[in-house]
Every structure is written in C-alpha cells, then in structure tokens.
Design a protein around this motif. Structure first.
Motif, PDB file in Angstrom:
ATOM      1  N   PRO A  23     -24.288  -4.630  21.096  1.00 47.86           N
ATOM      2  CA  PRO A  23     -23.010  -3.931  21.123  1.00 47.86           C
ATOM      3  C   PRO A  23     -23.210  -2.423  21.058  1.00 47.86           C
ATOM      4  O   PRO A  23     -24.143  -1.926  20.434  1.00 47.86           O
ATOM      5  N   SER A  24     -22.308  -1.692  21.702  1.00 44.09           N
ATOM      6  CA  SER A  24     -22.435  -0.237  21.717  1.00 44.09           C
ATOM      7  C   SER A  24     -22.044   0.366  20.375  1.00 44.09           C
ATOM      8  O   SER A  24     -22.461   1.458  20.049  1.00 44.09           O
ATOM      9  N   ALA A  25     -21.228  -0.324  19.596  1.00 47.10           N
ATOM     10  CA  ALA A  25     -20.827   0.172  18.279  1.00 47.10           C
ATOM     11  C   ALA A  25     -20.916  -0.963  17.272  1.00 47.10           C
ATOM     12  O   ALA A  25     -19.925  -1.584  16.941  1.00 47.10           O
ATOM     13  N   PRO A  26     -22.146  -1.263  16.798  1.00 49.97           N
ATOM     14  CA  PRO A  26     -22.290  -2.390  15.883  1.00 49.97           C
ATOM     15  C   PRO A  26     -21.548  -2.167  14.580  1.00 49.97           C
ATOM     16  O   PRO A  26     -21.387  -1.042  14.121  1.00 49.97           O
ATOM     17  N   ALA A  27     -21.091  -3.256  13.984  1.00 51.47           N
ATOM     18  CA  ALA A  27     -20.368  -3.163  12.724  1.00 51.47           C
ATOM     19  C   ALA A  27     -21.290  -2.739  11.589  1.00 51.47           C
ATOM     20  O   ALA A  27     -20.854  -2.098  10.655  1.00 51.47           O
ATOM     21  N   PHE A  28     -22.557  -3.088  11.672  1.00 44.20           N
ATOM     22  CA  PHE A  28     -23.513  -2.757  10.630  1.00 44.20           C
ATOM     23  C   PHE A  28     -24.761  -2.190  11.283  1.00 44.20           C
ATOM     24  O   PHE A  28     -25.254  -2.745  12.231  1.00 44.20           O
ATOM     25  N   ALA A  29     -25.254  -1.076  10.769  1.00 42.84           N
ATOM     26  CA  ALA A  29     -26.363  -0.402  11.427  1.00 42.84           C
ATOM     27  C   ALA A  29     -27.216   0.346  10.417  1.00 42.84           C
ATOM     28  O   ALA A  29     -27.155   0.092   9.233  1.00 42.84           O
ATOM     29  N   VAL A  30     -28.006   1.287  10.943  1.00 41.91           N
ATOM     30  CA  VAL A  30     -28.801   2.140  10.075  1.00 41.91           C
ATOM     31  C   VAL A  30     -27.842   2.899   9.173  1.00 41.91           C
ATOM     32  O   VAL A  30     -26.818   3.402   9.609  1.00 41.91           O
ATOM     33  N   VAL A  31     -28.172   2.959   7.907  1.00 41.42           N
ATOM     34  CA  VAL A  31     -27.326   3.643   6.946  1.00 41.42           C
ATOM     35  C   VAL A  31     -27.493   5.144   7.139  1.00 41.42           C
ATOM     36  O   VAL A  31     -28.590   5.624   7.405  1.00 41.42           O
ATOM     37  N   ASP A  32     -26.388   5.889   7.009  1.00 40.72           N
ATOM     38  CA  ASP A  32     -26.445   7.339   7.155  1.00 40.72           C
ATOM     39  C   ASP A  32     -27.497   7.931   6.236  1.00 40.72           C
ATOM     40  O   ASP A  32     -28.071   7.246   5.411  1.00 40.72           O
ATOM     41  N   ASP A  33     -27.732   9.199   6.345  1.00 43.31           N
ATOM     42  CA  ASP A  33     -28.823   9.874   5.638  1.00 43.31           C
ATOM     43  C   ASP A  33     -28.658   9.929   4.124  1.00 43.31           C
ATOM     44  O   ASP A  33     -28.878  10.960   3.507  1.00 43.31           O
ATOM     45  N   SER A  34     -28.331   8.836   3.512  1.00 45.38           N
ATOM     46  CA  SER A  34     -28.185   8.778   2.062  1.00 45.38           C
ATOM     47  C   SER A  34     -29.516   8.422   1.412  1.00 45.38           C
ATOM     48  O   SER A  34     -30.153   7.452   1.790  1.00 45.38           O
ATOM     49  N   PRO A  35     -29.922   9.213   0.419  1.00 49.76           N
ATOM     50  CA  PRO A  35     -31.131   8.861  -0.312  1.00 49.76           C
ATOM     51  C   PRO A  35     -30.851   7.871  -1.451  1.00 49.76           C
ATOM     52  O   PRO A  35     -31.729   7.590  -2.256  1.00 49.76           O
ATOM     53  N   ALA A  36     -29.632   7.341  -1.509  1.00 46.72           N
ATOM     54  CA  ALA A  36     -29.241   6.447  -2.594  1.00 46.72           C
ATOM     55  C   ALA A  36     -30.036   5.149  -2.551  1.00 46.72           C
ATOM     56  O   ALA A  36     -30.367   4.634  -1.492  1.00 46.72           O
ATOM     57  N   ALA A  37     -30.312   4.614  -3.717  1.00 48.58           N
ATOM     58  CA  ALA A  37     -31.027   3.349  -3.829  1.00 48.58           C
ATOM     59  C   ALA A  37     -30.092   2.154  -3.692  1.00 48.58           C
ATOM     60  O   ALA A  37     -30.544   1.026  -3.584  1.00 48.58           O
ATOM     61  N   VAL A  38     -28.771   2.411  -3.698  1.00 50.60           N
ATOM     62  CA  VAL A  38     -27.780   1.353  -3.529  1.00 50.60           C
ATOM     63  C   VAL A  38     -26.942   1.677  -2.305  1.00 50.60           C
ATOM     64  O   VAL A  38     -26.467   2.803  -2.130  1.00 50.60           O
ATOM     65  N   ASN A  39     -26.770   0.702  -1.462  1.00 53.49           N
ATOM     66  CA  ASN A  39     -26.011   0.841  -0.230  1.00 53.49           C
ATOM     67  C   ASN A  39     -24.510   0.833  -0.559  1.00 53.49           C
ATOM     68  O   ASN A  39     -23.980  -0.187  -0.996  1.00 53.49           O
ATOM     69  N   THR A  40     -23.852   1.970  -0.373  1.00 59.16           N
ATOM     70  CA  THR A  40     -22.416   2.071  -0.662  1.00 59.16           C
ATOM     71  C   THR A  40     -21.691   2.728   0.503  1.00 59.16           C
ATOM     72  O   THR A  40     -22.310   3.362   1.356  1.00 59.16           O
ATOM     73  N   ASP A  41     -20.368   2.602   0.478  1.00 61.07           N
ATOM     74  CA  ASP A  41     -19.562   3.342   1.441  1.00 61.07           C
ATOM     75  C   ASP A  41     -19.353   4.756   0.905  1.00 61.07           C
ATOM     76  O   ASP A  41     -19.894   5.125  -0.145  1.00 61.07           O
ATOM     77  N   GLN A  42     -18.547   5.554   1.579  1.00 61.78           N
ATOM     78  CA  GLN A  42     -18.340   6.945   1.173  1.00 61.78           C
ATOM     79  C   GLN A  42     -17.623   7.076  -0.161  1.00 61.78           C
ATOM     80  O   GLN A  42     -17.697   8.114  -0.806  1.00 61.78           O
ATOM     81  N   GLN A  43     -16.955   6.022  -0.600  1.00 58.91           N
ATOM     82  CA  GLN A  43     -16.283   6.037  -1.895  1.00 58.91           C
ATOM     83  C   GLN A  43     -17.174   5.484  -3.013  1.00 58.91           C
ATOM     84  O   GLN A  43     -16.725   5.342  -4.148  1.00 58.91           O
ATOM     85  N   GLY A  44     -18.407   5.152  -2.687  1.00 62.57           N
ATOM     86  CA  GLY A  44     -19.333   4.630  -3.685  1.00 62.57           C
ATOM     87  C   GLY A  44     -19.183   3.153  -3.974  1.00 62.57           C
ATOM     88  O   GLY A  44     -19.693   2.650  -4.974  1.00 62.57           O
ATOM     89  N   ILE A  45     -18.488   2.427  -3.092  1.00 63.43           N
ATOM     90  CA  ILE A  45     -18.276   0.984  -3.271  1.00 63.43           C
ATOM     91  C   ILE A  45     -19.450   0.225  -2.666  1.00 63.43           C
ATOM     92  O   ILE A  45     -19.798   0.422  -1.506  1.00 63.43           O
ATOM     93  N   ALA A  46     -20.044  -0.647  -3.443  1.00 64.62           N
ATOM     94  CA  ALA A  46     -21.167  -1.471  -2.995  1.00 64.62           C
ATOM     95  C   ALA A  46     -20.668  -2.769  -2.367  1.00 64.62           C
ATOM     96  O   ALA A  46     -19.533  -3.194  -2.605  1.00 64.62           O
ATOM     97  N   LEU A  47     -21.525  -3.386  -1.580  1.00 71.26           N
ATOM     98  CA  LEU A  47     -21.269  -4.711  -0.981  1.00 71.26           C
ATOM     99  C   LEU A  47     -19.999  -4.749  -0.133  1.00 71.26           C
ATOM    100  O   LEU A  47     -19.371  -5.797  -0.012  1.00 71.26           O
ATOM    101  N   HIS A  48     -19.619  -3.612   0.417  1.00 77.76           N
ATOM    102  CA  HIS A  48     -18.411  -3.536   1.247  1.00 77.76           C
ATOM    103  C   HIS A  48     -17.195  -4.098   0.516  1.00 77.76           C
ATOM    104  O   HIS A  48     -16.268  -4.623   1.139  1.00 77.76           O
ATOM    105  N   GLY A  49     -17.214  -4.017  -0.813  1.00 77.28           N
ATOM    106  CA  GLY A  49     -16.086  -4.489  -1.617  1.00 77.28           C
ATOM    107  C   GLY A  49     -16.117  -5.974  -1.940  1.00 77.28           C
ATOM    108  O   GLY A  49     -15.169  -6.498  -2.520  1.00 77.28           O
ATOM    109  N   TYR A  50     -17.193  -6.653  -1.596  1.00 79.83           N
ATOM    110  CA  TYR A  50     -17.300  -8.078  -1.916  1.00 79.83           C
ATOM    111  C   TYR A  50     -17.774  -8.263  -3.354  1.00 79.83           C
ATOM    112  O   TYR A  50     -18.454  -7.419  -3.916  1.00 79.83           O
ATOM    113  N   ASP A  51     -17.416  -9.395  -3.919  1.00 82.39           N
ATOM    114  CA  ASP A  51     -17.731  -9.755  -5.298  1.00 82.39           C
ATOM    115  C   ASP A  51     -19.149 -10.328  -5.358  1.00 82.39           C
ATOM    116  O   ASP A  51     -19.406 -11.400  -4.804  1.00 82.39           O
TER     117      ASP A  51
END
Length: 166
Positions: A23-51
């Motif tokens: 796909p030209s715009a995959p839903a999940f891809a390389v994470v932006d240039d964050s040096p964070a050890a936990v994968n979060t969105d821009q609001q700091g939410i982990a697991l895309h909000g899943y429990d």
C-alpha cells in the motif's frame, strides 16, 4: 514507510511481493524519529489505546478508555475497565508489550517499526506485537530464534531514533 523500505523489509523476511501489493500509505510503518523506548502516539498513548491486560484476560485486542488509564515507562496505557487497570497497576511489566510495543520482528532486524495491536501473540507469558500479518507469519516461523535476535538488538536500539539505525 516508503515502498523501497517496504520491499527491503519484506525481502529481508524472505517474502516476495509485487509492487501493487504494497500500500502507498500503510496504516503501520516505521516510527517517526522518536528516541523513546515505548511506542506511543503524539499524545503519549501506548498500544494505540488498546488495553494491554485484555490480551491476557479476554484473549483479544480490546480498546481501552481514557477513563481508565495509567502511566508506565513514560507512556499512558488505556484499559477497558477498572479491574484491568487494577491488574496492570499491580504488575505493569507483566502486561506491557515487549520491546515497548514496537514490532518484535522489526527489533530482531534492528528496526523500530510500529506494532499493530491487532497483530499479536503471547509467548511465555509476554505480549509481542508485529507490524502486520505477513511479518507476523515470518516471525512465527522461528519465534525462539527471532526472540534471541530481538533480545540482543533491543538494548542497542531501545533509545535510538529510526534514522540512526540505518
């Protein structure tokens, strides 16, 4: 993720894919240039909000609610209910996804890829995510070997930006 990067990753996994299958715009891809050890969105939410607890108790990805949330390792986790929040708070490391929620196969390949909360597996009581179903299939061909590689790579890439990993 660019089409070239997608092909490179898939080739590394031993998968052959026609250009139209990427796909030209995959839903999940390389994470932006964050040096964070936990994968979060821009609001700091982990697991895309899943429990994270629901994977273990319900056996399925379950959306959490901001009403039930907790912070662990600098990331905010959402829970489906107060009971799951309580379980998490009692032992967060038992429920938090491994490799900070980044793709387990990506980590084995020295990459920080987004973990899709719908592509998961519990192995030896630990939650692992992968970037997509095709990568998950490749990862599952040799889970012990891929985990050994990922465990070796994780300390060196944990706080690195994706750009520095190339």
């Amino acid at each position: 993720m660019t089409t070239r990067m997608s092909r490179t990753l898939l080739a590394a996994l031993g998968l052959v894919v026609a250009a139209t299958a990427i796909p030209s715009a995959p839903a999940f891809a390389v994470v932006d240039d964050s040096p964070a050890a936990v994968n979060t969105d821009q609001q700091g939410i982990a697991l895309h909000g899943y429990d994270p607890v629901a994977y273990f108790t319900a056996g399925a990805p379950t959306k959490g609610s901001a009403k039930f949330s907790a912070t662990f390792d600098g990331a905010r986790y959402y829970f489906a209910d107060a009971e799951n929040l309580k379980k998490f708070m009692a032992d967060p490391s038992a429920y938090a996804p491994q490799y900070g929620g980044f793709c387990a196969m990506g980590v084995a390949l020295h990459k920080k890829l987004d973990g899709d909360p719908n592509v998961w597996k519990i192995v030896d009581g630990k939650l692992y995510l992968n970037v997509n179903k095709d990568v998950s299939v490749a990862w599952q061909r040799d889970i012990p070997g891929n985990l050994a590689k990922a465990n070796e790579e994780w300390p060196t890439i944990k706080n690195a930006t994706p750009a520095s990993l190339n």
